[in-house]
Design an enzyme around this catalytic site. Sequence first.
Site, PDB file in Angstrom:
ATOM      1  N   ASN A  24      34.228  37.761  32.162  1.00 46.22           N
ATOM      2  CA  ASN A  24      32.772  37.969  32.188  1.00 46.22           C
ATOM      3  C   ASN A  24      32.526  39.445  31.901  1.00 46.22           C
ATOM      4  O   ASN A  24      33.458  40.246  31.887  1.00 46.22           O
ATOM      5  CB  ASN A  24      32.171  37.531  33.527  1.00 46.22           C
ATOM      6  CG  ASN A  24      32.749  38.301  34.692  1.00 46.22           C
ATOM      7  OD1 ASN A  24      32.550  39.502  34.826  1.00 46.22           O
ATOM      8  ND2 ASN A  24      33.529  37.616  35.521  1.00 46.22           N
ATOM      9  N   ASP A  34      40.374  33.519  34.146  1.00 43.13           N
ATOM     10  CA  ASP A  34      40.245  34.938  34.515  1.00 43.13           C
ATOM     11  C   ASP A  34      40.936  35.196  35.859  1.00 43.13           C
ATOM     12  O   ASP A  34      41.759  36.132  35.990  1.00 43.13           O
ATOM     13  CB  ASP A  34      38.741  35.267  34.588  1.00 43.13           C
ATOM     14  CG  ASP A  34      38.439  36.752  34.620  1.00 43.13           C
ATOM     15  OD1 ASP A  34      39.365  37.551  34.430  1.00 43.13           O
ATOM     16  OD2 ASP A  34      37.265  37.108  34.822  1.00 43.13           O
TER      17      ASP A  34
HETATM   18  N1  AR6 Z   1      45.428  28.395  31.485  1.00 44.72           N
HETATM   19  C1  AR6 Z   1      44.735  27.857  30.481  1.00 44.72           C
HETATM   20  N2  AR6 Z   1      43.470  27.409  30.604  1.00 44.72           N
HETATM   21  C2  AR6 Z   1      42.898  27.511  31.825  1.00 44.72           C
HETATM   22  C3  AR6 Z   1      43.552  28.073  32.940  1.00 44.72           C
HETATM   23  C4  AR6 Z   1      44.886  28.529  32.745  1.00 44.72           C
HETATM   24  N3  AR6 Z   1      45.581  29.077  33.725  1.00 44.72           N
HETATM   25  N4  AR6 Z   1      42.693  28.028  34.004  1.00 44.72           N
HETATM   26  C5  AR6 Z   1      41.553  27.453  33.574  1.00 44.72           C
HETATM   27  N5  AR6 Z   1      41.673  27.128  32.265  1.00 44.72           N
HETATM   28  P1  AR6 Z   1      36.911  29.184  32.500  1.00 44.72           P
HETATM   29  P2  AR6 Z   1      34.595  30.154  30.930  1.00 44.72           P
HETATM   30  C6  AR6 Z   1      40.705  26.476  31.363  1.00 44.72           C
HETATM   31  O1  AR6 Z   1      35.997  28.673  33.558  1.00 44.72           O
HETATM   32  O2  AR6 Z   1      34.028  28.784  30.858  1.00 44.72           O
HETATM   33  C7  AR6 Z   1      35.306  33.123  35.207  1.00 44.72           C
HETATM   34  O3  AR6 Z   1      34.827  33.206  36.505  1.00 44.72           O
HETATM   35  C8  AR6 Z   1      39.555  25.739  31.981  1.00 44.72           C
HETATM   36  O4  AR6 Z   1      39.962  24.449  32.419  1.00 44.72           O
HETATM   37  O5  AR6 Z   1      38.138  29.886  32.900  1.00 44.72           O
HETATM   38  O6  AR6 Z   1      34.621  30.992  29.698  1.00 44.72           O
HETATM   39  C9  AR6 Z   1      35.022  34.374  34.409  1.00 44.72           C
HETATM   40  O7  AR6 Z   1      35.099  35.534  35.204  1.00 44.72           O
HETATM   41  C10 AR6 Z   1      38.596  25.659  30.796  1.00 44.72           C
HETATM   42  O8  AR6 Z   1      38.962  24.589  29.923  1.00 44.72           O
HETATM   43  O9  AR6 Z   1      36.122  30.182  31.481  1.00 44.72           O
HETATM   44  C11 AR6 Z   1      33.608  34.120  33.940  1.00 44.72           C
HETATM   45  O10 AR6 Z   1      32.666  34.442  34.923  1.00 44.72           O
HETATM   46  C12 AR6 Z   1      38.849  26.974  30.060  1.00 44.72           C
HETATM   47  O11 AR6 Z   1      40.087  27.477  30.578  1.00 44.72           O
HETATM   48  C13 AR6 Z   1      33.595  32.637  33.677  1.00 44.72           C
HETATM   49  O12 AR6 Z   1      34.591  32.097  34.534  1.00 44.72           O
HETATM   50  C14 AR6 Z   1      37.772  28.023  30.270  1.00 44.72           C
HETATM   51  O13 AR6 Z   1      37.294  27.930  31.594  1.00 44.72           O
HETATM   52  C15 AR6 Z   1      33.964  32.290  32.262  1.00 44.72           C
HETATM   53  O14 AR6 Z   1      33.792  30.906  32.071  1.00 44.72           O
END
Ligand code: AR6
Length: 168
Positions: A24, A34
């Site tokens: 973010n 993240d």
């Molecule tokens: N490896 C690969 N993919 C993952 C992992 C992992 N270890 N963990 C989660 N995913 P998100 P966004 C997937 O929520 O939507 C954070 O709080 C997850 O299942 O991580 O861009 C940041 O600080 C999903 O398919 O990112 C921001 O505030 C994908 O990664 C916000 O979330 C992205 O999910 C960003 O939200």
Amino acid sequence: MPELQFVQGDITEQSVDAIVNAANSSLMGGGGVDGAIHRRGGPEILQACREIRRTTFPGGLPTGQAVATTAGRLPARWVIHTVGPVYAKSEDRSDLLASAYRESLRVADEVGAVSVAFPAISAGIYGWPMDDAARIAVTTAREGATSVERVIFVLYGRDAYAAFTSVR
Ligand code: AR6
């Protein structure tokens, strides 16, 4: 044009030059991918992010842009932090999502990364429908004017993997 690969798994375990973080604007960590990157990479990453906030982006990293830091204890050499857009039904923010991929590849070129792993940016907490997020991700990486040779999409779960591998 990079070769595209798709794996189901955890991006923090990837032995590639750079992994991309769906961060973010604050760059101060969060949930999802993240949280996992900061947890497994250790405090060095947050320290580098604080330095970027102090010097280059005092107001935070704008949506659609990217910056590189150390990867701390992770197997990768760099973490490229980008900020995807929050999904909105009322407004088409696809260009910002494409920009997050494009700018991450540009930063990868800058640091000399040849293999780069991406998560499904914006498709978690930020609410982007997986099929559409996958289409934008794959088409943007495919058209990439970049020296990156290998882009690996690391998808968390079977549904994300299916969505990405279905893009034609
Ligand atoms: N490896 C690969 N993919 C993952 C992992 C992992 N270890 N963990 C989660 N995913 P998100 P966004 C997937 O929520 O939507 C954070 O709080 C997850 O299942 O991580 O861009 C940041 O600080 C999903 O398919 O990112 C921001 O505030 C994908 O990664 C916000 O979330 C992205 O999910 C960003 O939200």
